[in-house]
Design a protein around this motif. Structure first.
Motif, PDB file in Angstrom:
ATOM      1  N   ALA A  44       0.809  -1.231   0.115  1.00 40.81           N
ATOM      2  CA  ALA A  44       0.003  -0.008  -0.001  1.00 40.81           C
ATOM      3  C   ALA A  44       0.944   1.182   0.086  1.00 40.81           C
ATOM      4  CB  ALA A  44      -0.831   0.075   1.061  1.00 40.81           C
ATOM      5  N   SER A  45       1.582   1.496  -1.017  1.00 39.60           N
ATOM      6  CA  SER A  45       2.786   2.641  -1.274  1.00 39.60           C
ATOM      7  C   SER A  45       2.364   3.523  -2.098  1.00 39.60           C
ATOM      8  CB  SER A  45       3.900   1.915  -1.370  1.00 39.60           C
ATOM      9  OG  SER A  45       3.956   0.991  -0.421  1.00 39.60           O
ATOM     10  N   ILE A  46       1.047   3.463  -2.646  1.00 41.57           N
ATOM     11  CA  ILE A  46       0.669   4.112  -3.813  1.00 41.57           C
ATOM     12  C   ILE A  46      -0.691   4.877  -3.483  1.00 41.57           C
ATOM     13  CG2 ILE A  46       0.085   4.399  -6.401  1.00 41.57           C
ATOM     14  CD1 ILE A  46       1.626   1.808  -6.659  1.00 41.57           C
ATOM     15  N   TYR A  47      -0.867   6.157  -3.468  1.00 42.33           N
ATOM     16  CA  TYR A  47      -2.168   6.848  -3.053  1.00 42.33           C
ATOM     17  C   TYR A  47      -2.513   7.843  -3.980  1.00 42.33           C
ATOM     18  CZ  TYR A  47      -5.958   8.821  -0.349  1.00 42.33           C
ATOM     19  OH  TYR A  47      -7.195   9.646  -0.144  1.00 42.33           O
ATOM     20  N   LYS A  50      -7.383  13.363  -5.780  1.00 39.45           N
ATOM     21  CA  LYS A  50      -7.826  14.040  -6.739  1.00 39.45           C
ATOM     22  C   LYS A  50      -7.758  15.716  -6.540  1.00 39.45           C
ATOM     23  CE  LYS A  50     -10.919  13.672  -9.681  1.00 39.45           C
ATOM     24  NZ  LYS A  50     -12.356  13.230 -10.195  1.00 39.45           N
ATOM     25  N   VAL A  51      -7.291  16.541  -7.329  1.00 42.81           N
ATOM     26  CA  VAL A  51      -7.076  18.026  -7.039  1.00 42.81           C
ATOM     27  C   VAL A  51      -7.943  18.414  -8.271  1.00 42.81           C
ATOM     28  CG1 VAL A  51      -5.916  20.130  -6.754  1.00 42.81           C
ATOM     29  CG2 VAL A  51      -4.929  17.754  -6.018  1.00 42.81           C
ATOM     30  N   GLY A  52      -9.261  18.644  -8.046  1.00 45.90           N
ATOM     31  CA  GLY A  52     -10.117  19.167  -9.287  1.00 45.90           C
ATOM     32  C   GLY A  52     -10.078  18.109 -10.406  1.00 45.90           C
ATOM     33  N   ASP A  53      -9.531  18.498 -11.403  1.00 41.73           N
ATOM     34  CA  ASP A  53      -9.536  17.357 -12.600  1.00 41.73           C
ATOM     35  C   ASP A  53      -8.068  16.814 -12.656  1.00 41.73           C
ATOM     36  OD1 ASP A  53     -12.008  18.597 -13.420  1.00 41.73           O
ATOM     37  OD2 ASP A  53     -11.031  20.301 -14.464  1.00 41.73           O
ATOM     38  N   MET A  54      -7.227  17.215 -11.927  1.00 41.34           N
ATOM     39  CA  MET A  54      -5.821  16.340 -11.935  1.00 41.34           C
ATOM     40  C   MET A  54      -5.756  15.460 -11.021  1.00 41.34           C
ATOM     41  SD  MET A  54      -3.428  19.758 -11.690  1.00 41.34           S
ATOM     42  CE  MET A  54      -3.508  21.184 -12.833  1.00 41.34           C
ATOM     43  N   TRP A 323      -9.484   9.306   3.621  1.00 40.58           N
ATOM     44  CA  TRP A 323      -9.449   8.600   2.365  1.00 40.58           C
ATOM     45  C   TRP A 323     -10.310   8.824   1.651  1.00 40.58           C
ATOM     46  CZ3 TRP A 323      -6.411   4.598   0.952  1.00 40.58           C
ATOM     47  CH2 TRP A 323      -6.543   3.752   0.064  1.00 40.58           C
ATOM     48  N   GLN A 324      -9.909   8.911   0.263  1.00 37.55           N
ATOM     49  CA  GLN A 324     -10.610   9.435  -0.901  1.00 37.55           C
ATOM     50  C   GLN A 324     -10.838   8.241  -1.989  1.00 37.55           C
ATOM     51  OE1 GLN A 324      -8.790  12.208  -3.811  1.00 37.55           O
ATOM     52  NE2 GLN A 324      -9.675  13.904  -2.584  1.00 37.55           N
ATOM     53  N   ASP A 325     -12.057   7.882  -2.109  1.00 34.91           N
ATOM     54  CA  ASP A 325     -12.103   7.021  -3.320  1.00 34.91           C
ATOM     55  C   ASP A 325     -12.427   7.639  -4.760  1.00 34.91           C
ATOM     56  OD1 ASP A 325     -12.395   4.548  -2.368  1.00 34.91           O
ATOM     57  OD2 ASP A 325     -14.480   4.669  -1.621  1.00 34.91           O
ATOM     58  N   LEU A 326     -11.869   7.230  -5.781  1.00 43.61           N
ATOM     59  CA  LEU A 326     -11.747   7.972  -7.122  1.00 43.61           C
ATOM     60  C   LEU A 326     -13.164   7.568  -7.628  1.00 43.61           C
ATOM     61  CD1 LEU A 326      -8.078   7.342  -7.844  1.00 43.61           C
ATOM     62  CD2 LEU A 326      -8.982   9.539  -6.812  1.00 43.61           C
TER      63      LEU A 326
END
Ligand SMILES: [Zn+2]
Length: 326
Positions: A44-47, A50-54, A323-326
């Motif tokens: 679990a080393s990648i998270y 989202k920042v707006g559209d980025m 935690w942010q789900d995409l």
């Protein structure tokens, strides 16, 4: 015939990426052990955040362990008391090392590049993780450097000195580049501190023809703005990512020891090149982040190192992002 257990577990698209995660494949193929393996690889080393559209991705390059003497005030009775109160090791510091990628408008940018293998076996995972996240280093258009310490520039190059981002320009503050390329500055420091100059020069060498030196705050790529925060090093720079009203400030070494330097922002590290200026920049960035309720991402904050800065009196604090789900 259906997919093999390995294909089923990894998925064909992810199989190549998973190979980068040392040891994972072998364990996935073996029958489930009754007990946890003696030596396991954390995955679990990648998270992604989202920042707006980025999309900003944090990667945990690893961690470094250093003695308390690197933060002299952390080595005092008060420092040790605060470490104990915060459930931290009172004998040594563990510094997480995070790197970041920003995917924006069809462009891929990287902010800092990790330790590669130059600072021991506990760090240097960035490149494997970048590929595991589905990013091709050949498609990185720009590498933004917060500064040129070895834990930030070593992933620019292979051990043979080849550029690991073959098509990228490197953006760094001109004071930073000049500092590490000055023989006069190198000769001023003790022999033991000269390695940092060697690593900075090795990291920058293959990018000399595609180097963009910046001298003031402002846009360095669409939606990304440089914010100077000198002191830790002469050209230390944070990068503010903005999209559709959302913002994230990616800072390098505004904080080295979490949480001591949130509680005691005046405490400087031995490797801060200009200590009073480092303290001033830390307080200024903390004030900006807390007053503007700006989300930040820090190189040396516990992974994924994204969250907010609070202020109470002269003390600051850090609230990790949910935690942010995409
Ligand atoms: Zn650092």
């Amino acid at each position: 015939m259906g997919p093999s257990r390995r294909e089923f577990l990894l998925g064909t698209a992810a199989a190549g990426a998973a190979l980068m995660l040392d040891g994972l494949e072998a364990r996935a193929a073996a029958p489930a052990p009754a007990q946890a393996p003696a030596k396991a690889t954390q995955v679990a080393s990648i998270y992604r955040h989202k920042v707006g559209d980025m999309a900003v991705t944090s990667f945990m390059d690893g961690y470094l362990v250093r003695p308390l003497t690197v933060l002299p005030d952390g080595n005092t009775d008060e420092g040790k008391k605060l470490l104990a109160e915060n459930f931290m090791d009172t004998a040594q510091f563990q510094f997480p090392v995070n790197c970041h990628a920003v995917a924006a408008g069809g462009r891929l940018l990287v902010v800092d590049t990790g330790c590669r293998n130059v600072l021991g076996p506990t760090a240097g995972r960035f490149h494997g993780l970048l590929r595991a996240a589905g990013y091709d280093p050949a498609k990185v258009s720009t590498v933004l450097l917060t500064h040129m310490h070895p834990d930030h520039v070593s992933g620019l190059v292979s051990p043979e000195g080849q550029a690991l981002f073959p098509n990228a320009e490197v953006v760094v503050h001109e004071n930073e580049w000049k500092h590490w390329h000055s023989d006069e500055n190198m000769n001023k420091v003790p022999e033991a501190a000269r390695g940092a100059f060697k690593f900075a020069r090795a990291g920058g060498a293959p990018y000399k023809g595609r180097l963009r030196l910046i001298s003031k705050d402002g846009e360095v790529a669409p939606g990304i703005t440089a914010v100077a925060c000198p002191g830790h090093t002469p050209g230390h720079t944070a990068f503010l990512v903005s999209s559709s009203g959302a913002r994230l400030l990616i800072w390098g070494d505004i904080v080295n020891v979490q949480p001591l330097q949130f509680l005691r922002p005046a405490w400087a590290a031995t490797f801060d090149v200009i200590k009073p200026l480092a303290v001033q920049s830390r307080k200024r960035i903390f004030d900006m982040a807390s007053q503007e309720r700006l989300t930040i991402a820090g190189t040396h904050l516990g992974f994924p190192g994204i969250g907010n800065v609070t202020k109470r009196g002269s003390e600051y604090g850090f609230i990790p992002a949910r935690w942010q789900d995409l």
